[in-house]
Scaffold this motif. Structure first.
Motif, mmCIF file in Angstrom:
data_model
loop_
_atom_site.group_PDB
_atom_site.id
_atom_site.type_symbol
_atom_site.label_atom_id
_atom_site.label_comp_id
_atom_site.label_asym_id
_atom_site.label_seq_id
_atom_site.Cartn_x
_atom_site.Cartn_y
_atom_site.Cartn_z
ATOM 1 N N GLY A 1 -33.211 -22.635 -47.149
ATOM 2 C CA GLY A 1 -31.971 -23.385 -47.080
ATOM 3 C C GLY A 1 -31.625 -24.056 -48.400
ATOM 4 O O GLY A 1 -32.250 -23.815 -49.441
ATOM 5 N N ALA A 2 -30.622 -24.931 -48.316
ATOM 6 C CA ALA A 2 -30.173 -25.652 -49.503
ATOM 7 C C ALA A 2 -31.070 -26.857 -49.758
ATOM 8 O O ALA A 2 -31.830 -27.292 -48.889
ATOM 9 C CB ALA A 2 -28.725 -26.106 -49.332
ATOM 10 N N VAL A 3 -30.984 -27.378 -50.980
ATOM 11 C CA VAL A 3 -31.775 -28.548 -51.346
ATOM 12 C C VAL A 3 -31.337 -29.730 -50.501
ATOM 13 O O VAL A 3 -30.140 -30.000 -50.338
ATOM 14 C CB VAL A 3 -31.610 -28.855 -52.845
ATOM 15 N N SER A 4 -32.301 -30.448 -49.940
ATOM 16 C CA SER A 4 -32.004 -31.542 -49.025
ATOM 17 C C SER A 4 -31.457 -32.749 -49.776
ATOM 18 O O SER A 4 -31.611 -32.880 -51.001
ATOM 19 C CB SER A 4 -33.265 -31.932 -48.248
ATOM 20 N N GLY A 5 -30.826 -33.645 -49.011
ATOM 21 C CA GLY A 5 -30.288 -34.855 -49.604
ATOM 22 C C GLY A 5 -31.357 -35.752 -50.171
ATOM 23 O O GLY A 5 -31.130 -36.460 -51.164
ATOM 24 N N ALA A 6 -32.549 -35.747 -49.545
ATOM 25 C CA ALA A 6 -33.642 -36.570 -50.062
ATOM 26 C C ALA A 6 -34.046 -36.131 -51.460
ATOM 27 O O ALA A 6 -34.334 -36.955 -52.335
ATOM 28 C CB ALA A 6 -34.837 -36.502 -49.117
ATOM 29 N N VAL A 7 -34.051 -34.829 -51.691
ATOM 30 C CA VAL A 7 -34.407 -34.329 -53.016
ATOM 31 C C VAL A 7 -33.337 -34.711 -54.033
ATOM 32 O O VAL A 7 -33.641 -35.100 -55.168
ATOM 33 C CB VAL A 7 -34.605 -32.803 -52.968
ATOM 34 N N GLU A 8 -32.082 -34.623 -53.641
ATOM 35 C CA GLU A 8 -31.010 -35.028 -54.545
ATOM 36 C C GLU A 8 -31.142 -36.498 -54.916
ATOM 37 O O GLU A 8 -30.881 -36.896 -56.062
ATOM 38 C CB GLU A 8 -29.659 -34.768 -53.882
ATOM 39 N N GLU A 9 -31.548 -37.329 -53.953
ATOM 40 C CA GLU A 9 -31.734 -38.745 -54.237
ATOM 41 C C GLU A 9 -32.870 -38.952 -55.237
ATOM 42 O O GLU A 9 -32.781 -39.787 -56.141
ATOM 43 C CB GLU A 9 -32.019 -39.494 -52.943
ATOM 44 N N ARG A 10 -33.954 -38.206 -55.086
ATOM 45 C CA ARG A 10 -35.074 -38.327 -56.023
ATOM 46 C C ARG A 10 -34.655 -37.865 -57.419
ATOM 47 O O ARG A 10 -35.054 -38.464 -58.428
ATOM 48 C CB ARG A 10 -36.261 -37.496 -55.522
ATOM 49 N N LEU A 11 -33.853 -36.809 -57.487
ATOM 50 C CA LEU A 11 -33.380 -36.338 -58.787
ATOM 51 C C LEU A 11 -32.517 -37.402 -59.457
ATOM 52 O O LEU A 11 -32.633 -37.631 -60.671
ATOM 53 C CB LEU A 11 -32.594 -35.036 -58.608
ATOM 54 N N ARG A 12 -31.663 -38.037 -58.677
ATOM 55 C CA ARG A 12 -30.833 -39.096 -59.234
ATOM 56 C C ARG A 12 -31.688 -40.240 -59.752
ATOM 57 O O ARG A 12 -31.435 -40.794 -60.836
ATOM 58 C CB ARG A 12 -29.857 -39.601 -58.166
ATOM 59 N N GLN A 13 -32.736 -40.596 -59.003
ATOM 60 C CA GLN A 13 -33.621 -41.680 -59.419
ATOM 61 C C GLN A 13 -34.333 -41.332 -60.725
ATOM 62 O O GLN A 13 -34.484 -42.183 -61.611
ATOM 63 C CB GLN A 13 -34.637 -41.957 -58.299
ATOM 64 N N LEU A 14 -34.772 -40.083 -60.864
ATOM 65 C CA LEU A 14 -35.446 -39.665 -62.093
ATOM 66 C C LEU A 14 -34.477 -39.633 -63.269
ATOM 67 O O LEU A 14 -34.811 -40.045 -64.386
ATOM 68 C CB LEU A 14 -36.086 -38.298 -61.896
ATOM 69 N N ARG A 15 -33.275 -39.151 -63.038
ATOM 70 C CA ARG A 15 -32.301 -39.074 -64.127
ATOM 71 C C ARG A 15 -31.904 -40.455 -64.610
ATOM 72 O O ARG A 15 -31.677 -40.656 -65.814
ATOM 73 C CB ARG A 15 -31.079 -38.284 -63.654
ATOM 74 N N GLU A 16 -31.793 -41.395 -63.704
ATOM 75 C CA GLU A 16 -31.463 -42.752 -64.106
ATOM 76 C C GLU A 16 -32.568 -43.359 -64.962
ATOM 77 O O GLU A 16 -32.303 -44.241 -65.797
ATOM 78 C CB GLU A 16 -31.215 -43.626 -62.877
ATOM 79 N N ALA A 17 -33.802 -42.883 -64.764
ATOM 80 C CA ALA A 17 -34.921 -43.379 -65.565
ATOM 81 C C ALA A 17 -35.044 -42.659 -66.906
ATOM 82 O O ALA A 17 -35.932 -42.996 -67.702
ATOM 83 C CB ALA A 17 -36.227 -43.240 -64.786
#
Length: 457
Positions: free
Chosen positions: A404-420
């Protein structure tokens, strides 16, 4: 029987395997009777018993002949004194997943008597294919025979080859004796690597692209600290700009070349990856780490492999990084051998890897991680402060199972890493690392500019 030692994974030798080896005594020879030999012996005993009951002398002679023939064959084969030496050569001894290696076997008759029919069988793990068997005709005294076979594995690991078994048989096929050599070789199947494009990721502005040549002048021509010319200095080291500025002949100082550093972090936590097999998310992460290691070494970086358990490879030199450029090939082999056998760890987090990175500026950090929760994402965000720049490839193992597609939880983790400050990308099922690598370079080019002050070795 004596054995000549050889480098592991390259060549195994066994010398002087004797056909008449006394191990087991006559009982071992009788246990080597084939089905034909046992049938002849049983038929002979039965015929002799019937002849005794019926009083038939001719039948008794036939029975005795049938019974004695396999016993004579076993005795002759047991008392044979020719000697056979064997060797194995593996080429190459380290192969990527899915590639073939060829195994060369050589048998040599070192006795003064010709051999009979020889049957060879090499022990091979079932992952490498069926056990190879060969039949060698009569080998003259001092003669040798060479055979070869191929092995291939779709799974990485270290696989023993051997020991080689030699089966001796008599001309009538009544008895077989098996003798085993003692030497074995090891085939190392490393992860498959993928060539990566020469993009400029975050933190690679210094020294990336031209490798060792650019590392000789990381500071730039304007930052060179010259000194006055001394008798015997090479005129090719004259710095003309400084000479014009100071009005006297100036030469460039000899500086020890510095190499940019790169740490490849591989997440091996069992709870971070679901599924198994060659197409699983974990195997993709291992293969991705191997590709990144080889790529960065080729670009002139001092590289080390770090896992979530805190273990670093090669582990020698300054803070575990590969040392000078001369040992880059050896370091690459050591790291690939480590990835060949790496397995899931029982750890719950990335804290041990973070402790290793707390030593200071670690240069470029390339991470391959599995499922991470909010706490581990926050810990990874702090890792970014310990490196000059960081690139993360995040695998959602659940999507690898379902497609399936990438889950919303993974997108949230990616956003958290990018902000760092991470350059973070999600890895969909079956993705090619080369495309993601190119995408990571594009994300940095399109993003805000920044200076790299990564570590040097």
């Amino acid at each position: 029987m004596t054995t000549a030692a050889a480098p592991e994974g390259q060549r195994g030798d066994d010398r002087a395997v004797r056909a008449g080896d006394d191990r087991g005594g006559p009982r071992a020879a009788l246990s080597g009777l084939t089905t034909r030999g046992r049938s002849f012996l049983a038929a002979g005993i039965a015929a002799a018993a019937c002849a005794f009951v019926l009083g038939q002398g001719d039948l008794l002679r036939v029975g005795l002949l049938l019974a004695v023939l396999p016993l004579v064959c076993a005795a002759v084969l047991y008392r044979t004194r020719y000697q056979v030496a064997g060797s194995r050569r593996l080429s190459p001894h380290r192969v990527p997943v899915g590639s073939e290696a060829r195994v060369h076997l050589r048998m040599e008759n070192v006795s003064r008597l010709p051999t009979g029919l020889l049957m060879l069988q090499d022990h091979v793990p079932y992952m490498l294919g069926p056990r190879p068997r060969f039949v060698l005709d009569r080998v003259e005294a001092g003669g040798r025979r060479e055979v070869s076979y191929r092995v291939r594995s779709d799974l990485r690991g270290r696989f023993p080859l051997g020991p080689l078994q030699l089966r001796l048989t008599d001309p009538f096929g009544m008895c077989e004796l098996t003798r085993s050599f003692s030497a074995y070789d090891t085939l190392t199947v490393v992860p498959r690597t993928e060539p990566l494009p020469p993009v400029k990721l975050a933190g690679e502005a210094a020294g990336y692209g031209d490798g060792r040549q650019r590392s000789l002048a990381l500071a730039g021509d304007d930052d060179i600290i010259p000194r006055a010319y001394r008798h015997g200095d090479d005129l090719r080291r004259v710095h003309w700009r400084s000479t014009a500025r100071y009005g006297e002949l100036m030469v460039r100082r000899e500086e020890q070349p510095q190499r940019p550093r790169c740490t490849v972090l591989l997440d091996t936590r069992r709870i971070a990856f679901q599924g198994a097999g060659p197409d699983s998310a974990f195997e993709w992460a291992v293969s991705g780490a191997a590709s990144a290691l080889v790529h960065m070494l080729e670009r002139g970086f001092a590289v080390r492999l770090l896992t979530d358990t805190g273990s670093a490879v090669p582990g020698e030199g300054a803070e575990g990084f590969a040392g000078s450029s001369q040992d880059a090939a050896e370091a690459a082999g050591l790291m690939m051998d480590t990835l060949a056998v790496v397995d899931h760890s029982d750890g719950a987090g990335l804290s041990r890897a973070y402790d290793v990175l707390r030593g200071g500026n670690e240069g470029l950090l390339v991470a391959f991680v599995g499922d991470i929760d909010e706490e581990q994402a926050a810990l990874a965000a702090r890792m970014r402060r310990r490196s000059g720049a960081a690139v993360a490839f995040v695998l959602d193992s659940g999507t690898w199972l379902t497609g399936g597609a990438v889950s919303g939880a993974v997108e949230e983790r990616l956003r958290q890493l990018r902000e760092a400050g991470w350059t973070a990308l999600a890895v969909p099922p079956g993705a090619r690392l080369a495309e993601l690598w190119q995408q990571a370079g594009g994300m940095w080019v399109d993003g805000p500019a920044g200076d790299f002050s990564g570590g040097r070795s």
